[in-house]
Design a protein around this motif. Sequence first.
Motif: not given
Length: 168
Positions: A90-95, A167-168, A69-70, A147-151
Amino acid sequence: MLHIEQRLADWYRSLFRQLFVGIMTLAIAAGVSLSAAATPALATTIGCRGDACSGRDPVQTHCADDAYTVTSYNDASASLQLRWSPTCGTNWARLVVYPTGTLHAFAYGSLWAVQDTGYSQSINTSFVFGKRTPTTFWTPMIYSPSRCVKAEFYGQFSLLNRVQTGCY
């Protein structure tokens, strides 16, 4: 007498050579098998790399295996996390919805991973009620090494109506 001593010396040399060759062969074979045992094979094989991972499941491709987790947003009912896999880039969102027990519920919503270019991946989450263990949802991956990614999470009838990570 010299002839017998010479033959005996030759016999010992021959025996020594055979023993030496045999011991070296065993040592090499043992070294190979020991080194193979000391270096375990990867338990899993990564199913994609780079942009080929975009839109794919991080668990099924094993990109989640080295992920961490970033950045995250946490409250009493859930943790919204942005995950990063260095191997897959890669990035992805996790809940992660905490156990609800029998008296609480966590409403459904939509979970997003959004890149600063506007490219996104999302899933709809389900209603969570009566769980004694955490319930986890995640989006497909976005290849995003630079690139910056956010969940983001958009909840329906929930305390987490609209929240996002940094954003990370």
